[in-house]
Design an enzyme around this catalytic site. Structure first.
Site, PDB file in Angstrom:
ATOM      1  NE  ARG A 539      -0.855  21.568   5.161  1.00  0.00           N
ATOM      2  CZ  ARG A 539      -1.688  21.958   6.004  1.00  0.00           C
ATOM      3  NH1 ARG A 539      -1.106  23.314   6.248  1.00  0.00           N
ATOM      4  NH2 ARG A 539      -2.037  21.628   6.762  1.00  0.00           N
ATOM      5  CB  SER A 602      -3.713  11.204   5.559  1.00  0.00           C
ATOM      6  OG  SER A 602      -3.845  12.275   6.445  1.00  0.00           O
ATOM      7  CG  ASP A 656      -6.100  12.749  10.015  1.00  0.00           C
ATOM      8  OD1 ASP A 656      -6.325  11.798  10.221  1.00  0.00           O
ATOM      9  OD2 ASP A 656      -7.074  13.112   8.514  1.00  0.00           O
TER      10      ASP A 656
END
Length: 917
Positions: A539, A602, A656
């Site tokens: 993203r 992540s 995250d």
């Protein structure tokens, strides 16, 4: 020849005339299908009334819970005793149920008299007598030194609160033993049995005779879930969903309900159906105004009903030339056995003549035909009424199961049903006509009530033994307060090891510095780019932050990362990422803008500053070469340079969990902890710099990414690690690592449940001992199924459907156990999370020297968000283990996107402040 035809015509005309005459006289007793459907609807309403807590006291159909929760499944085995107390004799029975699913039952029994002085004397003498007879039977059969379970068939109205307890409401028939009413009959019998030191009997069940009928038939046919008695009296029982029984606590599973349908109509609900003959019979009975439905149906009353009708017809000059005998005037002179004999197919007319002659009457051929037709109408009405009530029960069963078509079996018993030549055929035909969407088999019970009591006991014994084995497994997942405090203490110790330079390398909880040194204070503002890489989707986000109002606007685009890029070279991966960024900037019209950027990455990294992070190892299917051991921010910067189209200010490399904390911190300044409870498990928090020996400086605070999933990798929590955890660990991609995560996170909980289900099935405690191929497939039981199965709104029927999707053909009892297993596994996970979190909030309280700490935890993750009970149990555990900490839990929105932008914004603010200093 002509004479023969004339005679045949005369006989036929005579029969037709007599039948018409009787039909006119008894037209009120002929019930149309429309009327029967109406009675069926009325009975359904009465059942509903009887099941409701508020409406039961005024309900005529009492719908008594029997606490029989399961029917035989064929795995019952062993020796059982049964007592049947309720008539002129009582019976003791030994039942041997064979194992290995052969469904074979061998019985030995003995009858004992019940003298009037015993059944109408003192209560304790009655039970002493029963115990003496039981001891005699056991001595005769060589059972004295065996411990045996016993079932008691007790055919008197009792209020049960559990299977092995029943408070006698009133004696009926000839029984009048003093001092028993209002007491528990099982306790009375147990007390009497204990006087015999040489016998050892455990009373497991108190059973009504109708329930006994159902259970006897259910042993031969697993589809049997209804029992009906049509004998001297009449009654029915059936298996009802617990969620519909207000009188008993609990919503799981099913329970047999003893309807006591004989009292249907006692509240006036059948006044339009009752005739003048019914009213006369009722007035002359022992209990006027009571058991009105039974008085229209059962063997105790049909003969008397026929007598009353014949007498009235004789008085009206319609029978016997108006002549009446003294016997016809005498109550009880016509019995139901006479009615059955008069309706026999060929010898019926001859039997009728003989019976009427015995009553002192001189019947003509026409009289015999008329009387036979009276019997037919009375017994046919009985079968019709029974059929209407039974059809209501079958409809309820079908609706409970939400089926378009029901397949079921009804266990039948009772002298009227057994001896009347036409009764069963009539009943079956009408039931099938009233409920065409039910495929019903009628099964005649053998030794119903007594064998049934033994079957209830056998099932209770099986369920009790299975329950012990299941509880033994579930007990492994029930953590005591002491165990949770131990986990909290050990987690705290691991925190200290991870923070200290000397012990950091051997610590399982790595306590990684993130170089995030502040949380949002509300002054952050501007436009920021955020990247989110953690799976097959990538993203890019534009995040606009406005100061003061703490408002955030986000725009994002999702790009896929093809497998050949994930597993190609590092250069190809980062060139693809930069291509995606270029497409997004073009799409947003920001091509030339130089924006600060936060990169949520992540994967495990070792950071040396907020914008530097060395990849330790790839996970989640990524295998890009030349990346491990390299700085990810440098690789991104070099890819941007290679493209040479735009320049970005990469301010922060973000985990995250930290993003979750920062997102919530933007709305609540008290948020200093971030928690992920989803596919993976992790926690971060703001630590005092003076406690972080790995980073220079003692001033202020820094966010520590605990990576607590590895807690326990040194064996410190092996005492709560079960055999099922070990199996999950052995089959994982990283055996021996991330033990705490494997006990708590969504990636593994479903797999733990699967391992337990396999073990319980192997023990014969689930799915009839049959392990389906799908159950043996790793990963088939996803954690989302736990959330669905444990939902309070989900009926067991829906649980069964979920299990069917997994190829598991479950019974109602299986579904309850599966739900319990899911609950035990998810509860332990939530409690372990709570213990870990209690360790950190207590550490923060003590570090700040506070008596009482007020703090907020930002939470993200599907397990926390979607599981119906996880969040509540986690919060309760923290409250219990850290009573001096007031912890608020706040759900995070997009920690990996919005959080990355906020970390970037805070880092820019702190950089600016340093410059100004």
């Amino acid at each position: 020849m002509f004479a023969v035809h004339l005679m045949a015509f005369y006989c036929s005309k005579l029969k037709e005339d007599q039948i018409k005459k009787v039909d006119r006289f008894l037209y009120h007793m002929r019930l149309s299908d429309e009327t029967l459907l109406d009675i069926m609807a009325r009975f359904q309403a009465e059942m509903q009334k009887g099941l409701g807590k508020d409406t039961n006291p005024t309900a005529s159909v009492k719908m008594l819970p029997t606490f029989v929760r399961a029917i035989p499944d064929g795995s019952e085995n062993g020796e059982f005793l049964s007592l049947d107390l309720g008539g002129s004799k009582f019976r003791v029975l030994k039942v041997q149920v064979s194992e290995e699913g052969k469904r074979n039952v061998q019985m030995e029994s003995q009858f004992y008299p019940t003298p009037n002085e015993i059944i109408q004397g003192n209560g304790s003498e009655l039970f002493d007598y029963v115990a003496d007879c039981l001891a005699d039977f056991m001595k005769t059969k060589g059972l004295k030194h065996k411990k045996l379970p016993l079932g008691l068939t007790f055919s008197f109205p009792c209020r049960q609160t559990k299977l092995e307890e029943g408070i006698l409401l009133s004696w009926t028939k000839k029984f009048k033993a003093r001092g028993v009413q209002g007491t528990d009959v099982v306790s009375c019998l147990t007390k009497a049995i204990k006087k015999h030191k040489d016998i050892d009997v455990d009373i497991l069940a108190l059973v009504n005779d109708t329930v006994g009928t159902m259970m006897t038939c259910a042993y031969d046919d697993p589809y049997c879930e209804v029992g009906v008695i049509i004998g001297t009296g009449t009654n029915a029982c059936y298996m009802e969903d617990m969620s519909n029984i207000d009188l008993v606590e609990g919503d799981e599973g099913r329970m047999c309900i003893n309807t006591e349908w004989g009292a249907f109509g006692d509240d006036g609900a059948l006044e339009d159906i009752r005739t003048e003959f019914d009213r006369e019979l009722d007035l002359g009975s022992l209990n006027p105004g009571k058991q009105l439905f039974e008085k229209m149906i059962s063997g105790l009353y049909l003969g008397e009903l026929v007598r009353i009708i014949l007498l009235k017809m004789a008085k009206a000059g319609l029978l016997f030339g108006g002549e009446k005998s003294s016997a016809l005037h005498t109550k009880g002179k016509i019995e139901t056995r006479h009615v059955a004999a008069m309706e026999k197919y060929k010898e019926g007319l001859a039997n009728t003549r003989e019976i009427l002659t015995d009553l002192g009457l001189e019947p003509s051929e026409a009289d015999c035909i008329a009387v036979q037709h009276v019997c037919t109408i009375v017994s046919f009405r009985s079968a019709n009424l029974c059929a209407a009530a039974l059809a209501a029960i079958l409809t309820r069963l079908r609706e409970n199961k939400k089926l378009a078509r029901l397949r079921t079996t009804v266990g039948m018993d009772g002298t009227l049903y057994k001896i009347h030549p036409q009764y069963p055929k009539r009943l079956h035909k009408v039931v099938r006509r009233l409920v065409p969407n039910c495929d019903v088999r009628f099964l005649l019970s053998e030794s119903g009530s007594t064998k049934g009591a033994a079957m209830v006991t056998a099932v209770a014994s099986r369920v009790q033994a299975q329950r012990k084995q299941i509880d033994k497994v579930l007990a492994l997942f029930r953590l005591t307060r002491e165990q949770l405090m131990d986990v909290q203490s050990k987690m705290r110790t691991e925190f200290e090891y991870g923070l200290k330079k000397d012990t950091h390398l051997m610590a399982t909880v790595k306590m990684l510095p993130t170089y995030v040194c502040g949380t949002p204070d509300g002054t952050e503002k501007g436009k920021f780019l955020a990247l989110d890489l953690g799976g097959t989707n990538f993203r890019v986000l534009l995040v606009k932050i406005r100061s003061g109002r703490r408002s955030v606007q986000m725009y994002n685009k999702i790009f896929t990362i093809p497998l050949e890029i994930m597993q190609g070279t590092g250069e190809e991966l980062f060139d693809h990422i930069v291509q995606c960024i270029a497409d997004f900037l073009d799409y947003m019209g920001l091509k030339g803008a130089q924006l600060p950027l936060g990169f949520t990455f992540s994967f495990p990294c070792r950071q040396t500053s907020i914008d530097k992070g060395t990849l330790i190892e790839w996970t989640k299917g990524f295998k890009a070469t030349d990346c491990e051991g390299e700085d990810m921010v440098d690789m991104l910067r070099e890819a941007i340079k290679r493209r040479n189209e735009f320049d970005l200010d990469i301010v922060a490399l973000v985990n995250d969990t930290v993003g979750t904390m920062m997102t919530c911190g933007h709305e609540d300044p008290n948020c200093e902890i971030g928690l992920i409870a989803g596919t993976g498990s992790n926690m971060c928090y703001m630590e005092e710099m003076r406690n972080i020996e790995l980073v220079e400086g003692d001033e202020g605070k820094m966010c520590i990414n605990t990576e607590w999933g590895a807690f326990g990798d040194n064996g410190c929590i092996d005492d709560i690690w079960t055999q099922y955890d070990k199996k999950v660990n052995e089959g994982s991609l990283n055996p021996g690592k991330q033990r705490y995560e494997k006990m708590t996170s969504g990636m593994y909980l479903g797999e733990i449940v699967r391992q337990i289900l396999i073990d319980l099935t192997k023990q014969g405690l689930l799915f009839r001992g049959q392990i389906s191929e799908r159950l043996q497939t790793r990963g088939i039981f996803e954690t989302k199924f736990l959330s669905q199965i444990e939902s309070d709104r989900l009926a067991l029927l829906q649980v069964r459907r979920i299990l069917q999707q997994l190829g598991l053909d479950s019974t109602c009892e299986d579904s309850i156990v599966v739900k319990e297993v899911c609950g035990a596994v998810s509860r332990r996970a939530a409690q372990l999370y709570g213990a870990g979190l209690a360790a950190v909030v207590e550490k923060r309280r003590q570090d700040q020297g506070l008596e009482y700490l007020k703090i907020t935890v930002g939470v993200d993750g599907t397990l926390y968000k979607l599981h119906p009970h996880f969040s509540r149990i986690l919060q309760e555990t923290v409250k219990e283990l850290a009573p001096r900490c007031d912890v608020t839990f706040m759900l995070s929105e997009d920690g990996s996107g919005k959080g990355a932008a906020l970390i970037t914004a805070v880092a820019k603010r702190l950089q600016q402040a340093q410059k100004e200093d």
